[in-house]
Design an enzyme around this catalytic site. Structure first.
Site, PDB file in Angstrom:
ATOM      1  N   GLY A  10       0.848  -1.198   0.000  1.00 15.21           N
ATOM      2  CA  GLY A  10       0.000   0.000   0.000  1.00 15.21           C
ATOM      3  C   GLY A  10       0.880   1.244   0.000  1.00 15.21           C
ATOM      4  N   LYS A  12       1.811   3.447  -2.030  1.00 10.50           N
ATOM      5  CA  LYS A  12       1.440   4.714  -2.677  1.00 10.50           C
ATOM      6  C   LYS A  12       0.263   5.401  -1.989  1.00 10.50           C
ATOM      7  CE  LYS A  12       3.060   3.389  -7.275  1.00 10.50           C
ATOM      8  NZ  LYS A  12       2.631   2.890  -8.607  1.00 10.50           N
ATOM      9  N   ARG A  34       8.730  -1.229  -1.986  1.00  9.70           N
ATOM     10  CA  ARG A  34       7.457  -0.490  -1.926  1.00  9.70           C
ATOM     11  C   ARG A  34       6.515  -1.218  -2.861  1.00  9.70           C
ATOM     12  NH1 ARG A  34       8.649   5.411  -1.096  1.00  9.70           N
ATOM     13  NH2 ARG A  34      10.892   5.522  -0.812  1.00  9.70           N
ATOM     14  N   SER A  80      -7.623  -1.771   8.291  1.00 10.11           N
ATOM     15  CA  SER A  80      -8.804  -2.063   9.112  1.00 10.11           C
ATOM     16  C   SER A  80      -9.564  -3.270   8.555  1.00 10.11           C
ATOM     17  CB  SER A  80      -9.695  -0.825   9.172  1.00 10.11           C
ATOM     18  OG  SER A  80      -9.847  -0.283   7.877  1.00 10.11           O
ATOM     19  N   PRO A 106      -5.286  -1.775  15.426  1.00 12.95           N
ATOM     20  CA  PRO A 106      -6.386  -0.947  14.926  1.00 12.95           C
ATOM     21  C   PRO A 106      -6.001   0.531  14.856  1.00 12.95           C
ATOM     22  CG  PRO A 106      -7.179  -2.505  16.575  1.00 12.95           C
ATOM     23  CD  PRO A 106      -5.675  -2.605  16.562  1.00 12.95           C
ATOM     24  N   ASN A 107      -5.086   0.944  15.726  1.00 13.40           N
ATOM     25  CA  ASN A 107      -4.629   2.330  15.695  1.00 13.40           C
ATOM     26  C   ASN A 107      -3.202   2.386  16.223  1.00 13.40           C
ATOM     27  OD1 ASN A 107      -4.356   5.224  16.114  1.00 13.40           O
ATOM     28  ND2 ASN A 107      -6.574   5.277  15.868  1.00 13.40           N
ATOM     29  N   PHE A 108      -2.299   3.038  15.466  1.00 14.15           N
ATOM     30  CA  PHE A 108      -0.895   3.152  15.880  1.00 14.15           C
ATOM     31  C   PHE A 108      -0.625   4.410  16.692  1.00 14.15           C
ATOM     32  CE2 PHE A 108      -0.272   0.191  12.304  1.00 14.15           C
ATOM     33  CZ  PHE A 108       0.557  -0.739  12.913  1.00 14.15           C
ATOM     34  N   HIS A 135     -13.891  10.892  10.796  1.00 14.00           N
ATOM     35  CA  HIS A 135     -12.773  10.705   9.867  1.00 14.00           C
ATOM     36  C   HIS A 135     -12.925  11.544   8.606  1.00 14.00           C
ATOM     37  CE1 HIS A 135     -11.904   7.127  12.332  1.00 14.00           C
ATOM     38  NE2 HIS A 135     -10.685   7.171  11.801  1.00 14.00           N
ATOM     39  N   HIS A 136     -11.848  11.591   7.848  1.00 11.39           N
ATOM     40  CA  HIS A 136     -11.829  12.209   6.509  1.00 11.39           C
ATOM     41  C   HIS A 136     -12.808  11.461   5.590  1.00 11.39           C
ATOM     42  CE1 HIS A 136      -9.438   8.800   4.891  1.00 11.39           C
ATOM     43  NE2 HIS A 136      -8.977   8.743   6.136  1.00 11.39           N
ATOM     44  N   LYS A 139     -12.258   7.872   3.593  1.00 10.19           N
ATOM     45  CA  LYS A 139     -12.187   6.565   4.268  1.00 10.19           C
ATOM     46  C   LYS A 139     -13.264   5.644   3.701  1.00 10.19           C
ATOM     47  CE  LYS A 139     -12.028   4.459   8.883  1.00 10.19           C
ATOM     48  NZ  LYS A 139     -10.933   3.555   8.477  1.00 10.19           N
TER      49      LYS A 139
HETATM   50  N1  LIG Z   1      -3.921   1.371  12.218  1.00 11.34           N
HETATM   51  C1  LIG Z   1      -3.779   2.688  12.030  1.00 11.34           C
HETATM   52  O1  LIG Z   1      -3.234   3.418  12.883  1.00 11.34           O
HETATM   53  C2  LIG Z   1      -4.303   3.288  10.768  1.00 11.34           C
HETATM   54  C3  LIG Z   1      -4.951   2.493   9.876  1.00 11.34           C
HETATM   55  N2  LIG Z   1      -5.408   3.006   8.705  1.00 11.34           N
HETATM   56  C4  LIG Z   1      -5.997   2.041   7.781  1.00 11.34           C
HETATM   57  O2  LIG Z   1      -5.053   1.783   6.744  1.00 11.34           O
HETATM   58  C5  LIG Z   1      -5.728   1.448   5.544  1.00 11.34           C
HETATM   59  C6  LIG Z   1      -5.233   2.333   4.423  1.00 11.34           C
HETATM   60  O3  LIG Z   1      -5.612   3.675   4.648  1.00 11.34           O
HETATM   61  P1  LIG Z   1      -5.149   4.842   3.660  1.00 11.34           P
HETATM   62  O4  LIG Z   1      -3.665   4.856   3.530  1.00 11.34           O
HETATM   63  O5  LIG Z   1      -5.857   6.052   4.125  1.00 11.34           O
HETATM   64  O6  LIG Z   1      -5.791   4.341   2.286  1.00 11.34           O
HETATM   65  P2  LIG Z   1      -5.337   4.670   0.786  1.00 11.34           P
HETATM   66  O7  LIG Z   1      -6.497   4.340  -0.078  1.00 11.34           O
HETATM   67  O8  LIG Z   1      -4.735   6.034   0.720  1.00 11.34           O
HETATM   68  O9  LIG Z   1      -4.143   3.622   0.501  1.00 11.34           O
HETATM   69  C7  LIG Z   1      -4.325   2.271   0.226  1.00 11.34           C
HETATM   70  C8  LIG Z   1      -3.257   1.864  -0.765  1.00 11.34           C
HETATM   71  O10 LIG Z   1      -3.293   0.447  -0.917  1.00 11.34           O
HETATM   72  C9  LIG Z   1      -3.085   0.165  -2.275  1.00 11.34           C
HETATM   73  N3  LIG Z   1      -3.534  -1.190  -2.577  1.00 11.34           N
HETATM   74  C10 LIG Z   1      -4.772  -1.629  -2.892  1.00 11.34           C
HETATM   75  N4  LIG Z   1      -4.759  -2.951  -3.128  1.00 11.34           N
HETATM   76  C11 LIG Z   1      -3.475  -3.361  -2.955  1.00 11.34           C
HETATM   77  C12 LIG Z   1      -2.833  -4.621  -3.042  1.00 11.34           C
HETATM   78  N5  LIG Z   1      -3.497  -5.729  -3.386  1.00 11.34           N
HETATM   79  N6  LIG Z   1      -1.493  -4.684  -2.782  1.00 11.34           N
HETATM   80  C13 LIG Z   1      -0.806  -3.572  -2.441  1.00 11.34           C
HETATM   81  N7  LIG Z   1      -1.375  -2.342  -2.354  1.00 11.34           N
HETATM   82  C14 LIG Z   1      -2.688  -2.246  -2.603  1.00 11.34           C
HETATM   83  C15 LIG Z   1      -3.865   1.265  -3.012  1.00 11.34           C
HETATM   84  O11 LIG Z   1      -3.472   1.381  -4.373  1.00 11.34           O
HETATM   85  C16 LIG Z   1      -3.468   2.471  -2.169  1.00 11.34           C
HETATM   86  O12 LIG Z   1      -2.254   3.036  -2.644  1.00 11.34           O
HETATM   87  C17 LIG Z   1      -7.225   1.594   5.851  1.00 11.34           C
HETATM   88  O13 LIG Z   1      -7.764   0.334   6.168  1.00 11.34           O
HETATM   89  C18 LIG Z   1      -7.236   2.511   7.066  1.00 11.34           C
HETATM   90  O14 LIG Z   1      -8.379   2.316   7.859  1.00 11.34           O
HETATM   91  C19 LIG Z   1      -5.275   4.318   8.408  1.00 11.34           C
HETATM   92  C20 LIG Z   1      -4.673   5.174   9.280  1.00 11.34           C
HETATM   93  C21 LIG Z   1      -4.132   4.734  10.537  1.00 11.34           C
HETATM   94  O1  LIG Z   2      -8.768   5.292   7.585  1.00 12.99           O
HETATM   95  C1  LIG Z   2      -8.207   6.002   8.463  1.00 12.99           C
HETATM   96  O2  LIG Z   2      -7.830   7.162   8.244  1.00 12.99           O
HETATM   97  C2  LIG Z   2      -7.961   5.416   9.784  1.00 12.99           C
HETATM   98  N1  LIG Z   2      -8.218   4.144   9.956  1.00 12.99           N
HETATM   99  C3  LIG Z   2      -8.045   3.400  11.159  1.00 12.99           C
HETATM  100  C4  LIG Z   2      -9.368   2.896  11.663  1.00 12.99           C
HETATM  101  O3  LIG Z   2     -10.204   2.470  10.851  1.00 12.99           O
HETATM  102  O4  LIG Z   2      -9.578   2.911  12.871  1.00 12.99           O
HETATM  103  C5  LIG Z   2      -7.223   4.139  12.185  1.00 12.99           C
HETATM  104  C6  LIG Z   2      -7.459   5.610  12.236  1.00 12.99           C
HETATM  105  O5  LIG Z   2      -8.718   5.821  12.794  1.00 12.99           O
HETATM  106  C7  LIG Z   2      -7.364   6.233  10.848  1.00 12.99           C
END
Ligand SMILES: NC(=O)C1=CN([C@@H]2O[C@H](COP(=O)(O)OP(=O)(O)OC[C@H]3O[C@@H](n4cnc5c(N)ncnc54)[C@H](O)[C@@H]3O)[C@@H](O)[C@H]2O)C=CC1
Ligand SMILES: O=C(O)C1=N[C@H](C(=O)O)C[C@H](O)C1
Length: 253
Positions: A10, A12, A34, A80, A106-108, A135-136, A139
């Site tokens: 992911g 990008k 990457r 998630s 679930p959250n870092f 959230h934004h 999502k």
């Molecule tokens: N645990 C945490 O602290 C956080 C978790 N998240 C979670 O992380 C995930 C991603 O969030 P964002 O970066 O905002 O989404 P995003 O949509 O910006 O990025 C997802 C990326 O994954 C890529 N992707 C899709 N299928 C793929 C595959 N088969 N192999 C490799 N890459 C692939 C997409 O092309 C995209 O570049 C979500 O589930 C979000 O809820 C987000 C923020 C914090």
């Molecule tokens: O998609 C997000 O942005 C986030 N996803 C995670 C979640 O689903 O809890 C963590 C954080 O809230 C940001």
């Protein structure tokens, strides 16, 4: 000392790009691949990856994880969408790969982890509780993984304290205005331009309310937790659910 070889899936995306920068900046870690959606997962093995950081999509993360576990690669997962069934499936894969560690966080955000812990600790003292996650609008999933896990933790604490269901006289709600229920806990999801990741846990009892709130204003807030997870996951074989297990929280408090 040789650097730990780390890849990001992911790469990008919003979080993946930030994770690449964090890994490149961290002492003792080397970013060796990457990977995004058009790249073969074999890129990971060809690069000699030791730890994968996954920020992809709930629809693809299980395939990525199965590949990692089957190839002896530790995984730090921020994506998630982890239901109890999915966690059981991962435990099954790990049973055949006992030296591999998988961290599902679930959250870092350190503050977010503490917010969840505080909410679980407070839960037994309050008759009412509701979770509002904000959230934004880009999502894709609702409720957030953080809200889902917070609800599970609160429900476990209420059950251990023999609390009944949260009081709610609503009988007429044709439009679903009372939100979702996760393990019996009401959860409300807001999507708003300008937001990043925020959550409030509202706890109420006669004559008082406790609000526990956390805000991530920028995705850099997640990166110390990601780097900590990368450093610790190889020393924790099996499945770890939640960054709190790597934070050395005082068990007496
Ligand atoms: N645990 C945490 O602290 C956080 C978790 N998240 C979670 O992380 C995930 C991603 O969030 P964002 O970066 O905002 O989404 P995003 O949509 O910006 O990025 C997802 C990326 O994954 C890529 N992707 C899709 N299928 C793929 C595959 N088969 N192999 C490799 N890459 C692939 C997409 O092309 C995209 O570049 C979500 O589930 C979000 O809820 C987000 C923020 C914090
Ligand atoms: O998609 C997000 O942005 C986030 N996803 C995670 C979640 O689903 O809890 C963590 C954080 O809230 C940001």
């Amino acid at each position: 000392m040789t650097a730990l070889r780390v890849a990001v899936t992911g790469a990008k995306g919003r979080m993946g790009a930030e994770a690449c920068r964090a890994v490149e900046a961290a002492e003792g870690l080397e970013l060796v691949a990457r990977v995004d959606q058009d790249d073969a997962l074999e890129t990971l093995t060809e690069a000699g990856t030791e730890v994968v950081v996954d920020f992809t999509h709930p629809g693809v993360v299980m395939g990525n994880l199965e590949f990692c576990v089957r190839n002896g690669i530790h995984a730090v997962v921020g994506t998630s969408g982890f239901t109890p069934d999915r966690l059981d499936t991962i435990r099954g894969w790990l049973a055949d790969a006992p030296s591999v560690g998988v961290l599902i966080a679930p959250n870092f955000g350190i503050g977010a982890v503490l917010m969840m812990q505080f909410a679980a600790k407070a839960a037994r003292y309050y008759e009412s509780v509701e979770i509002v996650e904000l959230h934004h609008p880009n999502k894709v999933d609702a409720p957030s993984g953080t809200a889902r896990r917070t609800a599970e933790m609160i429900a476990e604490a209420r059950s251990a304290a023999d609390l009944p269901a949260v009081p709610d006289a609503t009988t007429d709600d044709p439009d679903g205005a009372r939100g979702a229920r996760v393990d019996g806990i009401p959860v409300h999801a807001v999507r708003l331009r300008g937001l990043v990741a925020h959550q409030e846990v509202l706890l109420g009892d006669a004559g008082e309310m406790l609000t526990i709130r956390h805000d991530s204003f920028d995705r850099t807030s997640f990166m110390p937790g990601v780097v900590l997870g990368v450093r610790r996951v190889g020393g924790a074989p099996g499945l770890t659910l939640g960054l709190e297990h790597f934070l050395d929280l005082d068990p007496r408090t």
